[in-house]
Design an enzyme around this catalytic site. Sequence first.
Site, PDB file in Angstrom:
ATOM      1  CB  ALA A 124      -0.928  -0.023   1.222  1.00 33.80           C
ATOM      2  CB  ALA A 125       3.372   2.075  -2.538  1.00 34.30           C
ATOM      3  N   PRO A 127       1.574   7.753  -0.438  1.00 29.91           N
ATOM      4  CG  PRO A 127       2.214   9.792   0.535  1.00 29.91           C
ATOM      5  CD  PRO A 127       1.546   8.475   0.857  1.00 29.91           C
ATOM      6  N   GLY A 128       4.203   7.362  -1.254  1.00 27.55           N
ATOM      7  CA  GLY A 128       5.557   6.989  -1.645  1.00 27.55           C
ATOM      8  C   GLY A 128       6.622   7.239  -0.612  1.00 27.55           C
ATOM      9  CB  SER A 129       6.595   8.563   2.845  1.00 26.11           C
ATOM     10  OG  SER A 129       5.575   7.697   3.318  1.00 26.11           O
ATOM     11  CG  ASP A 175      -8.134  -6.094  -3.323  1.00 26.53           C
ATOM     12  OD1 ASP A 175      -7.345  -6.262  -2.365  1.00 26.53           O
ATOM     13  OD2 ASP A 175      -9.366  -6.135  -3.192  1.00 26.53           O
ATOM     14  CG  ASP A 193       2.046   1.884   6.423  1.00 25.56           C
ATOM     15  OD1 ASP A 193       2.131   1.689   7.649  1.00 25.56           O
ATOM     16  OD2 ASP A 193       1.703   2.980   5.925  1.00 25.56           O
ATOM     17  CB  CYS A 246      -0.696   5.640  11.286  1.00 27.93           C
ATOM     18  SG  CYS A 246      -2.053   5.841  10.121  1.00 27.93           S
TER      19      CYS A 246
END
Length: 487
Positions: A124-125, A127-129, A175, A193, A246
């Site tokens: 689940a990448a 925004p790319g952080s 998915d 994540d 989170c």
Amino acid sequence: MAQISQQFIEHIEKQLPESVPLDDLLSACQCPLRKSIRANTLKMSPQELRQEFESHGYKLLPIPWCEEGFWVDEDEKALPENLGNWLPHLEGQCYIQEASSMLPVKALLHDFECHEESAFLDMAAAPGSKTTQLTAKINNQGLVVANELSSSRIKGLHYNLQRCGVTNSVLCHTDARHFGESTPEFFDAILLDAPCGGEGTVRKDEQALANWNIDAVRAISQLQKDLIVSAYKALKPGGRLVYSTCTLSKEENQEVCQHLLDLYGDSIQIKPLTDLFEGANKAITKEGYLHVYPNLYDCEGFFVACFEKKPSDVLITDNTSNQNTRFSFSPISSEHYTSASTHTSLFGWDIGPIKQQLWQKDNRGKSLEIWYLPKSTEKLCRHIKLNRYGIKLMEISKHGVKLHHQAAISFGHTFSKQHIELNAQQAEDYYQGKDIFLDTPIKAPTNKEFMVTFKQTPLGLVKHLGNKLKNNLPRDLVRDKTFNQLP
């Protein structure tokens, strides 16, 4: 003031360890979140980032679990609101990232041996952080699959990978529950994540806990259980899996991990994170997970668990048919390699070392595209459909060879010719999509294609017309407001 549901307070009070008093947690949730930033070591060292900030009067504090990360002490001096338009950020030298979200990659790579054939999955990448943090830590080795289910977030993910100089990634839009069946035992390491209730984000989102209810927690917990099982199935024996959220509730954290262990405890085990960084003991659970409450390190709430799949004596074989209609690339031909290398030599760029990763693709008969693909991309495409492949380097047509923007961003640091250093104002103008007018016009060169840099960092390409540089920055990358100096 953050709005915190009474139902959440009653719920979390029952779950808190003795070391985390409820009043301390609630008090921390009402405090503004400390801002943090990470140096992208593909383009800038942590020392250079710190020096840049401190030269403008800012005070940076090291983040104990990320050697490239810093908190900005805004009691000393507040950051500008539009830090995303700062040139070093646009150039990919740094990434604005919350401190606790730097933990999962630390756990994934701690004592992990990466090699050129390693395959990683960020399930689940966007925004790319974490993807950009991962690729920088492994120095663009191996293959990183950045997956994102939300179609609206794919573009932003691609932009962040591109500006940060990532060359070893491909993008997938699927998915993530399907990876277990589509790519069984394919990946050496997986970062999940997971989508979550976001309870730990209340310090930056005052409404995160305003309408909390247990039914929503239980519903998303079922999705998380499906995702972690998919990750387990897609992981090679001997591989590593990191699960993170989170959020704070055990239903989305410990209980999801226990679900994995209940199903596959004979073949996967917890890798305790006790020694992940100095001070980690404050957040360690009895299982060996990290359960970070907002008051422990003065950051967002976060949860991180690390697992290792036990090695197997069974030889993994790829029985997938080579008949793949999804893969429209072929290895670069001798003829087109000669054309490509002749053109890149004008820039002093030797593409010989990456020849084995150069592929060609027909662009509907109009031109031929040359791409740089990470290793194992063709093998991966036997299993899943990709959204974006590697790096588009150039196009060959009847008009000749023309470099692509990504070639300059990803490989421009190796160009020894055909580049022009811009001053600060010119660099700002370039990102705003403006042409650059030269103080001293010259006769236009035969090959008009040039790269422009600022402080030796590649910005992109221009067409040299003698008295001006015609801006070739892709229109979707243009920014209306940019600045080169921190206030």
